[in-house]
Scaffold this active site. Structure first.
Site, PDB file in Angstrom:
ATOM      1  N   GLU A  40       4.151   0.798   2.948  1.00  0.00           N
ATOM      2  CA  GLU A  40       5.274   0.136   2.272  1.00  0.00           C
ATOM      3  C   GLU A  40       6.512   0.520   3.080  1.00  0.00           C
ATOM      4  OE1 GLU A  40       8.561  -0.460  -0.824  1.00  0.00           O
ATOM      5  OE2 GLU A  40       7.910   1.505  -0.155  1.00  0.00           O
TER       6      GLU A  40
ATOM      7  N   ASP B  85       4.105   4.716  -0.296  1.00  0.00           N
ATOM      8  CA  ASP B  85       5.443   4.328  -0.743  1.00  0.00           C
ATOM      9  C   ASP B  85       6.531   4.920   0.150  1.00  0.00           C
ATOM     10  OD1 ASP B  85       7.146   3.281  -3.079  1.00  0.00           O
ATOM     11  OD2 ASP B  85       7.835   5.338  -2.861  1.00  0.00           O
TER      12      ASP B  85
HETATM   13  C1  GLC Z   1       9.510   1.959  -3.162  1.00  0.00           C
HETATM   14  C2  GLC Z   1       9.210   1.314  -4.501  1.00  0.00           C
HETATM   15  C3  GLC Z   1      10.458   1.235  -5.309  1.00  0.00           C
HETATM   16  C4  GLC Z   1      11.020   2.629  -5.499  1.00  0.00           C
HETATM   17  C5  GLC Z   1      11.199   3.336  -4.167  1.00  0.00           C
HETATM   18  C6  GLC Z   1      11.444   4.802  -4.344  1.00  0.00           C
HETATM   19  O1  GLC Z   1      10.349   1.190  -2.392  1.00  0.00           O
HETATM   20  O2  GLC Z   1       8.640   0.051  -4.304  1.00  0.00           O
HETATM   21  O3  GLC Z   1      10.225   0.620  -6.543  1.00  0.00           O
HETATM   22  O4  GLC Z   1      12.252   2.550  -6.146  1.00  0.00           O
HETATM   23  O5  GLC Z   1      10.034   3.235  -3.371  1.00  0.00           O
HETATM   24  O6  GLC Z   1      10.270   5.471  -4.708  1.00  0.00           O
END
Ligand code: GLC
Length: 634
Positions: free
Chosen positions: A331, A289
């Site tokens: 991500e 993430d």
């Molecule tokens: C990522 C997640 C999102 C979250 C962010 C902070 O982008 O997909 O939902 O708010 O990380 O952890």
């Protein structure tokens, strides 16, 4: 700001014999032998990448040894099942490349808890799913927690969702069904009530060094000068003052999510060690993430810095030692141009992530739908490199986050739209405020009417299913939804479905939104599962059955057609109509996607006869025999 210079030395083991060597000596011979071989292959990469980040010094040598020790320990603790799985996958590194279909959901909204997910396995299998990403299910912050992304404990299952035992049973049941469980691992930050943050607040300097602290307003201002904002409306700025610390802690996202300080090598050691232990619970893929934010550099936007890639490559090297059957997914919701390094195609080339979200493709497909024109998609595809062997794009239509428009800015600028007018229009279109819009979404973090950030809403609400009054309107909405899924399933190595989109699930109800009370607009597309709708998929001719069965059919085709291998070449067909996107996978498959509401006849090659696409229709064709192509799906 805390830097490496101000951190303590790492603990040393006996310099003559690293602890991991004595651990291997005491381990069963079969495992010791395999592990020695893996370490032999990875140690130099690991050292090289960490030297690039932390400099050439004895502390880095100690760090490398401590990391290898953590990897050996984790690997020796792997169950026999997982150990065998690793061996099998090492021998077949493309195990995840053919016929992959993903599904993502919140545990509570989809099935109540982890035991409930076990009950959903048959459903997922019937859809053709091979990969299940469950949104964060480890212990989150008390109070607001960003849908679980404010992690209070890396390894303890959230009590509201189940127990450690439930997780183990679930991973085993999924594995039996041929479905890999993907878990989030939030690398960038922890919750303000995570043990490290609590210790930092209590005055423990070791843990204060785990966070990025600015001591003065001037320091904050110097950083802020070049930093963008992720949640400008609900969490403006990137720093939050902490009375206990008498300092501003870096909080890229919400004030209760504290960014970790990767300039401190102990952070890397502790985070990676935790991740390897989590892998032993049977997790087969990690969604890394917010991975683009790990390294901060003054005077930049502190995103996608070269050190991020060195750290990720070091992480991959460690996973190759500890649990080589586990996938890493980046991500990094970044413009296409920034993505190739996440596959190891950057300055330090090497193995990095197996998967990365193609968010530009996703956002561009929505713009194309609003504009009834495929030009932006063509431009994104032209920037999209072939992935290295063993890697795949993750394609998707919707997910738990907003459709972030910012990723497309560089593409639009290249097309001469410096004011991003097209994004503003798309955002207004999907918020349903443009004339003739069928969409029922909402703008996200866009208080200023001309600012553009993101759009919320479930796919079916955005494609017009819930504003439809006539059968024809309904048909169009279903076709639009399937068009976007058709593109995602064609283009990606791993197409990912968001819970409920396979049934055309609606936005979260107003009552439910009120009950949730939170200020986060993304709740609009975080509805509860609807069993009645799911049952309607069995009713012939129903909306649910039309959507569900088409997705099932695409999932099936991905398993049987070799050209759907994750790392196959995907190229742009240059001779398609402006409103039609034409793509080719390897030599034998083409996909044609009509983004307009009119019928279009086109020829995709000199020798082929013309193909007719009705409004919003897509077709996948096998052109092994290009004079008489076979329609695989339409
Ligand atoms: C990522 C997640 C999102 C979250 C962010 C902070 O982008 O997909 O939902 O708010 O990380 O952890």
């Amino acid at each position: 700001m805390t830097t490496l210079e101000s951190t303590d030395l790492l603990s040393h083991s006996d310099e003559n014999l690293p602890v991991w060597r004595s651990q291997l000596n005491a381990a069963p011979q079969s495992r010791a032998h395999v592990l020695s071989e893996r370490i032999r292959k990875q140690e130099s990469v690991l050292t090289d990448r960490l030297v690039k980040v932390y400099g050439q010094n004895s502390r880095v040598q100690a760090l490398v040894q401590d990391l290898i020790q953590a990897a050996v320990q984790a690997s020796l603790a792997r169950s026999e099942d997982l150990w065998q799985l690793d061996l099998h996958r090492q021998a077949h590194p493309d195990w995840h490349q053919q016929g992959a279909v993903g599904y993502t959901a919140y545990v509570d909204q989809f099935a109540g808890n982890l035991q409930g997910i076990t009950q959903k396995i048959e459903y997922l299998k019937s859809l053709g799913v091979t990969y299940l990403h469950l949104l964060p299910f480890f212990k989150a912050a008390a109070g607001p927690n960003d849908g679980g992304f404010a992690v209070a404990h890396f390894e303890e299952v959230a009590p509201t969702l189940g127990t450690q035992e439930d997780l183990l049973q679930l991973t085993q049941a999924l594995r039996k069904a041929g479905i890999s469980l993907c878990s989030d691992f939030v690398l960038n930050h922890v919750a303000q009530d995570h043990d490290w943050a609590l210790k930092a607040k209590a005055g423990d300097t070791r843990y204060q060094n785990y966070f990025c602290l600015a001591k003065t307003p001037e320091e904050v201002a110097a950083w802020e000068k070049t930093l963008p904002q992720i949640f400008p409306d609900t969490a403006p700025g990137n720093f939050t003052f902490q009375r206990e610390l008498n300092a501003w802690v870096w909080t890229t996202f919400y004030p209760y999510q504290w960014d970790l300080n990767y300039a401190n090598p102990k952070v890397f050691l502790d985070v990676v060690s935790a991740m390897m232990r989590v892998a032993n619970m049977g997790i087969e893929a990690f969604r890394l993430d917010s991975t683009g934010f790990l390294w901060k550099r003054l005077g930049t936007n502190s995103q996608n810095q070269p050190e991020v890639h060195c750290l990720l490559q070091a992480l991959r090297a460690l996973m190759e030692i500890a649990c080589p059957g586990v996938l890493l997914k980046a991500e990094a919701i970044m413009p296409t141009q920034q993505l190739p390094p996440y596959f190891g195609l950057g300055e330090s080339s090497g193995l990095e992530c197996h998967l990365a979200y193609h968010s530009s493709l996703m956002a561009a497909s929505w713009v194309a739908l609003a504009e009834q024109d495929a030009s932006i998609l063509r431009s994104v595809m032209a920037q999209t490199p072939k992935v290295p062997e063993g890697c795949s794009w993750l394609s998707y239509v919707r997910c738990h986050d907003d459709i972030g428009w910012n990723v497309l800015k560089p593409d639009l600028e290249a097309l001469g739209d410096t004011k991003h007018e097209r994004l503003i229009e798309a955002s207004q279109f999907f918020a349903g405020v443009s004339p003739n819009s069928y969409a029922q979404g909402a703008a996200f973090q866009t208080t200023h009417t001309r600012a553009v950030h993101g759009t919320n809403g479930m796919a079916a609400a955005l494609t017009g299913l819930y504003s439809a009054h006539t059968t024809e309107d309904i048909d169009r909405a279903v076709d639009r939804l399937l068009l976007l899924q058709g593109l995602s399933f064609f283009m990606g190595g791993l197409p990912l479905l968001y819970m409920g989109d396979e049934l055309g699930l609606a936005n979260t109800t107003q009552e439910e939104l009120v009950a949730r009370k939170g200020p986060d607009g993304r709740e609009l597309h975080r509805p509860y599962w609807n069993e009645d709708k799911a049952n309607s998929r069995h009713v012939k001719g129903s909306i649910e059955s039309r959507i569900f069965s088409k997705i099932q059919q695409m999932a099936q085709l991905r398993k049987t057609q070799a050209a759907f291998k994750g790392d196959a070449d995907v190229t742009l067909l240059s001779n398609a109509h402006p409103q039609v996107l034409g793509l080719q996978r390897n030599h034998d498959l083409i996909g044609l996607f009509n983004f307009s509401n009119t019928t279009i006849d086109l020829k995709f090659s000199e020798s082929a006869s013309s193909v007719r696409l009705s409004a919003y229709q897509f077709k996948w064709l096998n052109i092994a025999n290009d004079v008489a192509p076979t329609v695989l799906i339409d």
